[in-house]
Design a protein around this motif. Structure first.
Motif, PDB file in Angstrom:
ATOM      1  N   HIS A 248       0.818  -1.216   0.000  1.00  0.00           N
ATOM      2  CA  HIS A 248       0.000   0.000   0.000  1.00  0.00           C
ATOM      3  C   HIS A 248       0.851   1.265   0.000  1.00  0.00           C
ATOM      4  O   HIS A 248       0.397   2.330   0.420  1.00  0.00           O
ATOM      5  N   CYS A 258      -7.507   1.703  -4.431  1.00  0.00           N
ATOM      6  CA  CYS A 258      -7.084   0.404  -3.901  1.00  0.00           C
ATOM      7  C   CYS A 258      -8.088  -0.088  -2.861  1.00  0.00           C
ATOM      8  O   CYS A 258      -8.890   0.688  -2.340  1.00  0.00           O
ATOM      9  N   CYS A 260      -7.535  -0.597   0.073  1.00  0.00           N
ATOM     10  CA  CYS A 260      -7.275   0.086   1.349  1.00  0.00           C
ATOM     11  C   CYS A 260      -7.910   1.483   1.362  1.00  0.00           C
ATOM     12  O   CYS A 260      -7.945   2.155   2.383  1.00  0.00           O
ATOM     13  N   CYS A 265      -1.890   2.327  -5.241  1.00  0.00           N
ATOM     14  CA  CYS A 265      -1.004   1.494  -4.412  1.00  0.00           C
ATOM     15  C   CYS A 265      -0.294   0.454  -5.272  1.00  0.00           C
ATOM     16  O   CYS A 265      -0.819   0.031  -6.314  1.00  0.00           O
TER      17      CYS A 265
HETATM   18 ZN   LIG Z   1      -3.755   0.231  -0.919  1.00  0.00          ZN
END
Ligand SMILES: [Zn+2]
Length: 405
Positions: A248, A258, A260, A265
Motif C-alpha cells: 500500500h 485500492c 485500502c 497502491c
Molecule cells: Zn492500498
C-alpha cells in the motif's frame, strides 16, 4: 542467585543469562560463537553462562543431525536448549489451506499436518479445524499438551498488536475477530498472532535465505503484497503491528482506488489479483495467478511480460524501502516467487535505478528457500521469540488464556 556477586551484580548476571537463553531459543542448534555474536556478550561470558546452564540441564550438547528445518553445515561443538524442555506449535492459515507443525526448543520439527480448506472459510471453522490438527500432531509426536510453551498463528492480511484481525480481502470472514484469543480459548494455550509476511520474514531469516544477514526484508508476493522486516533477529512490527505494508505504498496518486481506500497502491499494479485482472482481457475471465504462473513457465509472452512489469513496479517500492532502512538482504517469497528471474531481474534493475547507489549496492535480492512452509515455520519461530522471558529453564508453566502479543 544472590550469593557471590564478585564478577557482576546479580541483576546483570540474570539478564545476561536470560539473553543467552533467548538467543538459544531463536538460534536452535548453534555454537557459542554465534550466541556471543547474537547477544553482543563476550565469548568468555557466554561460555561461563553456557557451562552453568549445562550443569543445570537446561542446555545440552547439540545434535549436528538436526540443525533446524533447512539443515546446513557449521563448525562442531554445537549446543541447544534441552529439546525436551518444551514444545512450540505453529499454525498457518492460508486462503485455501491450514497447516500445523510441532517443534521442540532445538527447532526440530516433530510432526506436521496440513488440510485443504474451502475458499473463504470463516474464523470459527478455521479455528476448530486447527484445534483438531494440533491434537493430531501432539498424538503423532506422542507428547502431552502441557509441554507446549505456546502457539504461533499466522494469517494473511493485517494483524493489529491487540490481536484483532484487520480487514483483508484474502480471508474476509476473519476481519474484526480476536483470532488469537479465540484460538487460545479453544486450545487452553498461550497464542501469538502474526501476519504471513512477518512470519515468512522470521523463518527465512532464521533458517532460510536470510540466514546470517543483519537486516532482512521478506517480500510476500502472492494474491496480495506484504513485507516483513527482521532487524538483528527481531521482528520489527511498528507501533501497532502493521509495519511492512509495502503493498500500500503509492506509486501514483491519481491511480486506481485500492482496497485500502488510497490511490495507485503497489497492489493495484503488481498483486496476483492485479496481474490476473490485466491478463483476463487477452486470456479470458476467471484467470488466476496460478494460471499466469503456469503459463509463464511454459513461455507465454503475455504472462511473462505481465510478471516482468510487476517486478519493475515492486522494484520501485523496494527502492524506497532500501533508501529508508538500508537492508542487507531482501528475500522474495510467496507463490509469485516461482516466476524466478522473469520477475526478479526487472525488480533488481528497478532497485538499481531508483535507490541511492550505496543502498542499492548493499542489498542482495534473492529467492526464499522455505517455499510454502515459510509461514508455518515462522509461526513456530514466533513462539520461540515471544515466549522468551517467560521460560527460564524450569518446566514451562502453561498459562490458560488471554494472550496475543
Ligand atoms: Zn492500498
Amino acid at each position: 542467585m544472590e550469593e557471590d556477586g564478585a564478577v557482576a551484580p546479580p541483576s546483570t548476571r540474570e539478564s545476561n543469562r536470560l539473553r543467552v537463553i533467548q538467543s538459544l531459543q531463536l538460534l536452535g542448534v548453534t555454537s557459542r560463537a554465534d550466541v556471543a555474536r547474537h547477544t553482543g556478550l563476550s565469548r568468555s561470558t557466554v561460555s561461563t553462562i553456557v557451562a552453568s546452564l549445562q550443569a543445570e540441564g537446561v542446555v545440552m550438547d547439540g545434535d549436528s543431525n538436526h540443525r533446524g528445518p533447512s539443515g546446513g553445515g557449521r563448525p562442531p561443538a554445537l549446543i541447544s536448549l534441552d529439546p525436551g524442555a518444551g514444545l512450540a506449535v505453529g499454525i498457518d492459515f492460508g486462503k485455501r489451506h491450514l497447516a500445523v507443525a510441532l517443534a521442540d526448543l532445538s527447532h526440530r520439527v516433530l510432526a506436521e499436518d496440513r488440510r485443504e480448506m474451502e475458499d473463504d472459510y470463516d474464523a470459527e471453522s478455521g479455528i476448530e479445524c486447527a484445534a483438531e490438527l494440533v491434537e493430531r500432531v501432539l498424538a503423532e509426536a506422542d507428547t502431552e499438551r502441557d509441554r507446549v510453551v505456546g502457539v504461533g498463528m499466522g494469517l494473511p492480511g493485517p494483524v493489529h498488536a491487540s490481536g484483532v484481525v484487520g480487514s483483508s480481502a484474502i480471508l474476509p470472514g476473519w476481519a474484526g475477530t480476536h483470532a488469537a484469543e479465540r484460538m487460545s480459548e479453544q486450545l487452553g494455550m498461550r497464542v501469538w498472532l502474526g501476519n504471513d509476511a512477518n512470519l515468512g520474514a522470521l523463518s527465512e531469516s532464521f533458517w532460510g535465505a536470510g540466514r546470517g544477514a543483519g537486516t532482512v526484508v521478506y517480500l510476500k508476493l502472492a494474491t496480495g503484497i506484504g513485507a516483513g522486516v527482521v532487524i538483528d533477529g527481531r521482528l520489527f512490527e511498528g507501533a501497532g503491528g502493521t509495519a511492512g505494508e509495502i503493498g500500500h505504498t503509492s506509486l501514483d496518486e491519481t491511480g486506481d482506488i485500492c482496497r485500502c481506500g488510497s490511490r495507485g497502491c503497489l497492489e493495484t499494479y503488481a498483486s496476483g489479483t492485479a496481474i490476473a485482472g490485466l491478463l483476463s482481457r487477452s486470456l479470458g475471465e476467471g484467470l488466476t495467478l496460478e494460471d499466469v504462473l503456469t503459463r509463464s513457465v511454459g513461455g507465454d509472452p503475455g504472462c511473462r511480460r505481465a510478471l516482468a512489469d510487476a517486478g519493475r513496479h515492486i522494484g520501485a517500492s523496494v527502492a524506497d524501502l532500501c533508501n529508508l532502512i538500508n537492508p542487507e538482504r531482501i528475500v522474495v517469497g510467496g507463490s509469485m516467487a516461482v516466476a524466478g528471474d522473469v520477475l526478479l531481474d526487472p525488480l533488481r534493475e528497478a532497485v538499481g535505478l531508483r535507490a541511492i547507489p550505496s543502498a542499492a549496492e548493499d542489498v542482495g535480492i534473492v529467492l526464499g528457500e522455505l517455499g510454502e512452509r515459510a509461514e508455518l515455520l515462522g509461526a513456530v519461530a514466533l513462539v520461540l521469540q515471544k515466549a522468551g522471558p517467560a521460560w527460564s529453564g524450569t518446566a514451562p508453566a502453561v498459562k490458560k488464556a488471554t494472550a496475543a502479543n
